[in-house]
Enzyme design. Structure first.
Site, PDB file in Angstrom:
ATOM      1  N   TRP A  92      -8.221  -1.588   1.873  1.00  0.00           N
ATOM      2  CA  TRP A  92      -9.662  -1.889   1.977  1.00  0.00           C
ATOM      3  C   TRP A  92     -10.205  -1.616   3.378  1.00  0.00           C
ATOM      4  O   TRP A  92     -11.373  -1.300   3.555  1.00  0.00           O
ATOM      5  CB  TRP A  92      -9.949  -3.340   1.558  1.00  0.00           C
ATOM      6  CG  TRP A  92      -9.298  -4.402   2.415  1.00  0.00           C
ATOM      7  CD1 TRP A  92      -8.119  -5.033   2.193  1.00  0.00           C
ATOM      8  CD2 TRP A  92      -9.818  -4.964   3.642  1.00  0.00           C
ATOM      9  NE1 TRP A  92      -7.852  -5.948   3.186  1.00  0.00           N
ATOM     10  CE2 TRP A  92      -8.882  -5.935   4.091  1.00  0.00           C
ATOM     11  CE3 TRP A  92     -10.971  -4.759   4.389  1.00  0.00           C
ATOM     12  CZ2 TRP A  92      -9.068  -6.675   5.260  1.00  0.00           C
ATOM     13  CZ3 TRP A  92     -11.156  -5.503   5.560  1.00  0.00           C
ATOM     14  CH2 TRP A  92     -10.210  -6.444   5.981  1.00  0.00           C
ATOM     15  N   ASN A 136     -25.954  -2.797  -4.379  1.00  0.00           N
ATOM     16  CA  ASN A 136     -24.843  -3.753  -4.300  1.00  0.00           C
ATOM     17  C   ASN A 136     -23.844  -3.616  -5.452  1.00  0.00           C
ATOM     18  O   ASN A 136     -22.632  -3.625  -5.238  1.00  0.00           O
ATOM     19  CB  ASN A 136     -25.393  -5.180  -4.269  1.00  0.00           C
ATOM     20  CG  ASN A 136     -24.279  -6.199  -4.190  1.00  0.00           C
ATOM     21  OD1 ASN A 136     -23.487  -6.179  -3.252  1.00  0.00           O
ATOM     22  ND2 ASN A 136     -24.177  -7.062  -5.194  1.00  0.00           N
ATOM     23  N   TRP A 185     -15.829  -6.405   1.533  1.00  0.00           N
ATOM     24  CA  TRP A 185     -14.644  -5.596   1.223  1.00  0.00           C
ATOM     25  C   TRP A 185     -13.480  -6.509   0.862  1.00  0.00           C
ATOM     26  O   TRP A 185     -12.749  -6.253  -0.091  1.00  0.00           O
ATOM     27  CB  TRP A 185     -14.285  -4.676   2.396  1.00  0.00           C
ATOM     28  CG  TRP A 185     -15.012  -3.371   2.284  1.00  0.00           C
ATOM     29  CD1 TRP A 185     -16.187  -3.032   2.885  1.00  0.00           C
ATOM     30  CD2 TRP A 185     -14.638  -2.241   1.470  1.00  0.00           C
ATOM     31  NE1 TRP A 185     -16.555  -1.763   2.505  1.00  0.00           N
ATOM     32  CE2 TRP A 185     -15.632  -1.251   1.645  1.00  0.00           C
ATOM     33  CE3 TRP A 185     -13.564  -1.963   0.624  1.00  0.00           C
ATOM     34  CZ2 TRP A 185     -15.582  -0.012   0.996  1.00  0.00           C
ATOM     35  CZ3 TRP A 185     -13.505  -0.727  -0.021  1.00  0.00           C
ATOM     36  CH2 TRP A 185     -14.497   0.230   0.168  1.00  0.00           C
ATOM     37  N   TRP A 200       0.853  -1.199   0.000  1.00  0.00           N
ATOM     38  CA  TRP A 200       0.000   0.000   0.000  1.00  0.00           C
ATOM     39  C   TRP A 200       0.881   1.238   0.000  1.00  0.00           C
ATOM     40  O   TRP A 200       1.764   1.370   0.849  1.00  0.00           O
ATOM     41  CB  TRP A 200      -0.891   0.029   1.248  1.00  0.00           C
ATOM     42  CG  TRP A 200      -1.813  -1.141   1.383  1.00  0.00           C
ATOM     43  CD1 TRP A 200      -1.707  -2.161   2.287  1.00  0.00           C
ATOM     44  CD2 TRP A 200      -2.967  -1.429   0.594  1.00  0.00           C
ATOM     45  NE1 TRP A 200      -2.735  -3.064   2.106  1.00  0.00           N
ATOM     46  CE2 TRP A 200      -3.518  -2.644   1.072  1.00  0.00           C
ATOM     47  CE3 TRP A 200      -3.604  -0.787  -0.474  1.00  0.00           C
ATOM     48  CZ2 TRP A 200      -4.663  -3.216   0.529  1.00  0.00           C
ATOM     49  CZ3 TRP A 200      -4.740  -1.363  -1.006  1.00  0.00           C
ATOM     50  CH2 TRP A 200      -5.260  -2.562  -0.514  1.00  0.00           C
TER      51      TRP A 200
HETATM   52  P1  FAD Z   1     -31.103  -7.652  -2.070  1.00  0.00           P
HETATM   53  O1  FAD Z   1     -30.464  -7.753  -3.401  1.00  0.00           O
HETATM   54  O2  FAD Z   1     -32.570  -7.488  -2.041  1.00  0.00           O
HETATM   55  O3  FAD Z   1     -30.649  -8.966  -1.275  1.00  0.00           O
HETATM   56  C1  FAD Z   1     -31.440  -9.557  -0.243  1.00  0.00           C
HETATM   57  C2  FAD Z   1     -30.619  -9.701   1.012  1.00  0.00           C
HETATM   58  O4  FAD Z   1     -29.552 -10.610   0.809  1.00  0.00           O
HETATM   59  C3  FAD Z   1     -29.972  -8.428   1.488  1.00  0.00           C
HETATM   60  O5  FAD Z   1     -30.875  -7.641   2.217  1.00  0.00           O
HETATM   61  C4  FAD Z   1     -28.812  -8.948   2.321  1.00  0.00           C
HETATM   62  O6  FAD Z   1     -29.236  -9.299   3.613  1.00  0.00           O
HETATM   63  C5  FAD Z   1     -28.423 -10.219   1.580  1.00  0.00           C
HETATM   64  N1  FAD Z   1     -27.289  -9.966   0.682  1.00  0.00           N
HETATM   65  C6  FAD Z   1     -27.346  -9.630  -0.626  1.00  0.00           C
HETATM   66  N2  FAD Z   1     -26.099  -9.557  -1.150  1.00  0.00           N
HETATM   67  C7  FAD Z   1     -25.242  -9.832  -0.139  1.00  0.00           C
HETATM   68  C8  FAD Z   1     -23.832  -9.911  -0.040  1.00  0.00           C
HETATM   69  N3  FAD Z   1     -23.026  -9.698  -1.094  1.00  0.00           N
HETATM   70  N4  FAD Z   1     -23.282 -10.213   1.163  1.00  0.00           N
HETATM   71  C9  FAD Z   1     -24.063 -10.443   2.241  1.00  0.00           C
HETATM   72  N5  FAD Z   1     -25.410 -10.389   2.197  1.00  0.00           N
HETATM   73  C10 FAD Z   1     -25.996 -10.085   1.026  1.00  0.00           C
HETATM   74  N6  FAD Z   1     -24.635  -6.096   3.174  1.00  0.00           N
HETATM   75  C11 FAD Z   1     -25.034  -5.928   4.451  1.00  0.00           C
HETATM   76  O7  FAD Z   1     -26.112  -6.404   4.813  1.00  0.00           O
HETATM   77  N7  FAD Z   1     -24.281  -5.228   5.340  1.00  0.00           N
HETATM   78  C12 FAD Z   1     -23.082  -4.668   4.979  1.00  0.00           C
HETATM   79  O8  FAD Z   1     -22.415  -4.060   5.826  1.00  0.00           O
HETATM   80  C13 FAD Z   1     -22.649  -4.808   3.645  1.00  0.00           C
HETATM   81  N8  FAD Z   1     -21.483  -4.236   3.203  1.00  0.00           N
HETATM   82  C14 FAD Z   1     -21.077  -4.416   1.910  1.00  0.00           C
HETATM   83  C15 FAD Z   1     -19.861  -3.856   1.481  1.00  0.00           C
HETATM   84  C16 FAD Z   1     -19.418  -4.014   0.171  1.00  0.00           C
HETATM   85  C17 FAD Z   1     -18.096  -3.440  -0.268  1.00  0.00           C
HETATM   86  C18 FAD Z   1     -20.210  -4.747  -0.740  1.00  0.00           C
HETATM   87  C19 FAD Z   1     -19.756  -4.954  -2.164  1.00  0.00           C
HETATM   88  C20 FAD Z   1     -21.413  -5.314  -0.341  1.00  0.00           C
HETATM   89  C21 FAD Z   1     -21.855  -5.159   0.991  1.00  0.00           C
HETATM   90  N9  FAD Z   1     -23.079  -5.725   1.433  1.00  0.00           N
HETATM   91  C22 FAD Z   1     -23.468  -5.560   2.738  1.00  0.00           C
HETATM   92  C23 FAD Z   1     -23.850  -6.646   0.577  1.00  0.00           C
HETATM   93  C24 FAD Z   1     -24.938  -6.016  -0.299  1.00  0.00           C
HETATM   94  O9  FAD Z   1     -24.441  -4.929  -1.012  1.00  0.00           O
HETATM   95  C25 FAD Z   1     -26.161  -5.580   0.486  1.00  0.00           C
HETATM   96  O10 FAD Z   1     -26.609  -6.619   1.330  1.00  0.00           O
HETATM   97  C26 FAD Z   1     -27.304  -5.198  -0.453  1.00  0.00           C
HETATM   98  O11 FAD Z   1     -26.910  -4.164  -1.309  1.00  0.00           O
HETATM   99  C27 FAD Z   1     -28.507  -4.778   0.350  1.00  0.00           C
HETATM  100  O12 FAD Z   1     -29.545  -4.333  -0.475  1.00  0.00           O
HETATM  101  P2  FAD Z   1     -30.876  -5.151  -0.593  1.00  0.00           P
HETATM  102  O13 FAD Z   1     -31.399  -5.466   0.747  1.00  0.00           O
HETATM  103  O14 FAD Z   1     -31.770  -4.392  -1.515  1.00  0.00           O
HETATM  104  O15 FAD Z   1     -30.352  -6.486  -1.280  1.00  0.00           O
END
Ligand code: FAD
Length: 445
Positions: A356, A338, A379, A302
């Site tokens: 990160w 997402n 991340w 880094w």
């Molecule tokens: P939807 O697409 O409707 O998905 C339904 C549910 O599935 C979500 O509510 C969530 O509980 C779960 N989910 C979906 N994708 C993921 C994923 N990649 N990882 C874990 N769970 C997932 N999600 C969090 O809940 N908390 C966080 O702190 C978080 N930080 C993130 C950081 C980064 C850098 C990235 C790339 C993703 C992160 N996510 C996190 C995952 C994801 O982006 C979100 O869960 C999602 O955007 C929530 O929107 P939604 O409820 O409309 O998702």
């Protein structure tokens, strides 16, 4: 006569499908509910600003839901190991129930409290309520943890189907003991001077009743189109249920069964699977937020932190429209789509060459759904240092991502109409520099 029961609420701010609450109600005596704001126990990560705002409102809502059942919600601040036994005594309770949590410091606290309460002759029980599958129930043939999502999710699906959700319990008997409680306002969970939470209040109504309405709406009118539209941020086609699951206003069992009953969304169910995978990974790697899952990444070179670039990223002023739109959506609403989370994270790590962990901390502070597993897990996934991570050579090109996933600029125009294509760094040159740095990591293996 049955003595009182104490239910210790944590990340399960709901009365429906709450096994700890149902177990307490089933005993027949009085029930007292407790929430402890524990900012003192070692290792427990202090909540971020957006999370504190959510917690305030969700607790206010929970207090109302419990009141309707004749159950008082006691609020106390301090070390849980001291407070839980103290409140159990004040409530004249001889049974103490809670739903499990999975972070290592939290589990230590819970084990200590369980030991102490049991040694004093109390009944103590904990329940599975926040994950569809307990981490120790999904293991490889040799008893280890899965490090790749697809076989992990297959193994989950080969297990018995997630149990049906429980109904809210009937009203409890009135208790005689008066237990002192803090005043929620005194916790000052909401920001003031300045109050930056206006956008959060416009976007969200925290609390179980609103969460249930949101789930119904999504299942009725969003789920059918989810697979097709989920990747386009401008379509607002995802469930937005993440903070509901984070705070336990809805249980994953409720969400799962509603989605299955609507006969929709195997892709949606898979996303719930990613949430499980993140938590199971945290169970195995308690230092997920601070340590690279792949140790070779400890050698990542880094460069010295570019504070100006970091500030531009946080404020959504990078000159990359999709990145700026995402960072402003985050600041305004406490949420980000997402696809855009992946793009802004990739930009920070691979174009700005910023660790990160620094991005993870900003998300921790600003997301209303920030949780101890999903945030660092994702991340690390984007950075390439994590479980089943994106290949290190995949650097999202934010311009192409915008062309592909926001073709009509709906999302960009909503959040960053003024952002011009004038990036603060050269995307190609920084991509090459990132690949050189990643090569160093690889060759050091
Ligand atoms: P939807 O697409 O409707 O998905 C339904 C549910 O599935 C979500 O509510 C969530 O509980 C779960 N989910 C979906 N994708 C993921 C994923 N990649 N990882 C874990 N769970 C997932 N999600 C969090 O809940 N908390 C966080 O702190 C978080 N930080 C993130 C950081 C980064 C850098 C990235 C790339 C993703 C992160 N996510 C996190 C995952 C994801 O982006 C979100 O869960 C999602 O955007 C929530 O929107 P939604 O409820 O409309 O998702």
């Amino acid at each position: 006569m049955t003595r009182a029961s104490l239910v210790w609420f944590r990340d399960d701010l709901r009365v429906t499908d709450n096994p700890a609450l149902s177990a307490a109600a089933a005993r027949g005596g009085a029930v007292v509910a407790l929430y402890v704001l524990d900012e003192e126990s070692e290792g427990i990560r202090p909540l971020g600003g957006a999370a504190r705002w959510w917690l305030h409102h969700s607790l206010a809502s929970l207090a109302g839901g419990l009141r309707d059942l004749g159950i008082p919600l006691v609020l106390r601040r301090g070390q849980a190991t001291r407070i839980v036994p103290e409140v159990a005594a004040q409530a004249e309770a001889d049974a103490i129930f809670w739903n499990r949590r999975y972070g290592a410091p939290e589990r230590l606290v819970d084990a200590e409290i369980k030991r102490r309460l049991r040694s004093e002759g109390n009944q103590v029980a904990s329940f599975a309520a926040s994950l569809l599958h307990e981490p120790w129930t999904v293991t490889t043939g040799s008893g280890g943890h899965y490090s790749v999502f697809t076989p992990f999710w297959r193994a989950c699906q080969n297990r018995p189907a997630p149990r049906a959700p429980l109904p809210a319990p009937p009203s409890a008997a009135a208790g005689s003991a008066r237990v002192p409680s803090d005043d929620l306002d005194d916790w000052q969970l909401r920001p003031h001077a300045p109050d930056w939470a206006g956008g959060l209040a416009e976007t969200w109504e925290p609390g179980e009743p609103a969460a249930r309405r949101q789930l119904q709406r999504f299942v009725r009118s969003g789920l059918a189109d989810y697979d097709r539209a989920r990747d386009e941020p401008g379509l607002e086609a995802t469930s937005m249920l993440s903070p509901r699951l984070r705070w336990g206003e809805l249980s994953p069992f409720t969400v799962w069964h509603e989605a299955v009953a609507a006969e929709g969304g195997s892709r949606f169910l898979t996303e719930l699977g990613w949430r499980e995978f993140a938590w199971h990974t945290l169970d195995r790697f308690p230092d997920l937020a601070t340590r690279n899952l792949r140790p070779e990444f400890d050698r990542f070179p880094w460069p010295c932190l570019d504070e100006d670039a970091l500030r531009a990223w946080r404020r959504g002023r990078t000159g990359v429209p999709l990145v700026d739109a995402g960072m402003r959506e985050l600041w305004e609403t406490g949420h980000m789509h997402n696809r855009v989370r992946m793009v802004v994270a990739s930009f920070l790590v691979k174009n700005l060459l910023i660790d990160w962990r620094i991005g993870e901390q900003w998300f921790w502070d600003t997301l209303v759904d920030a949780d101890a597993a999903s945030n660092p897990f994702n991340w690390q996934w984007v950075a390439g240092s994590g479980a089943d991570a994106a290949p290190y050579f995949r650097v999202f090109n934010p311009v192409r991502q915008a062309e592909k996933f926001d073709p009509q600029r709906r999302y960009i125009d909503r959040w960053a109409a003024d952002s011009r294509d004038e990036p603060i760094v050269d995307l190609r040159e920084t991509r090459r520099a990132a690949l050189r740095a990643y090569d160093e990591v690889k060759s050091a293996r």
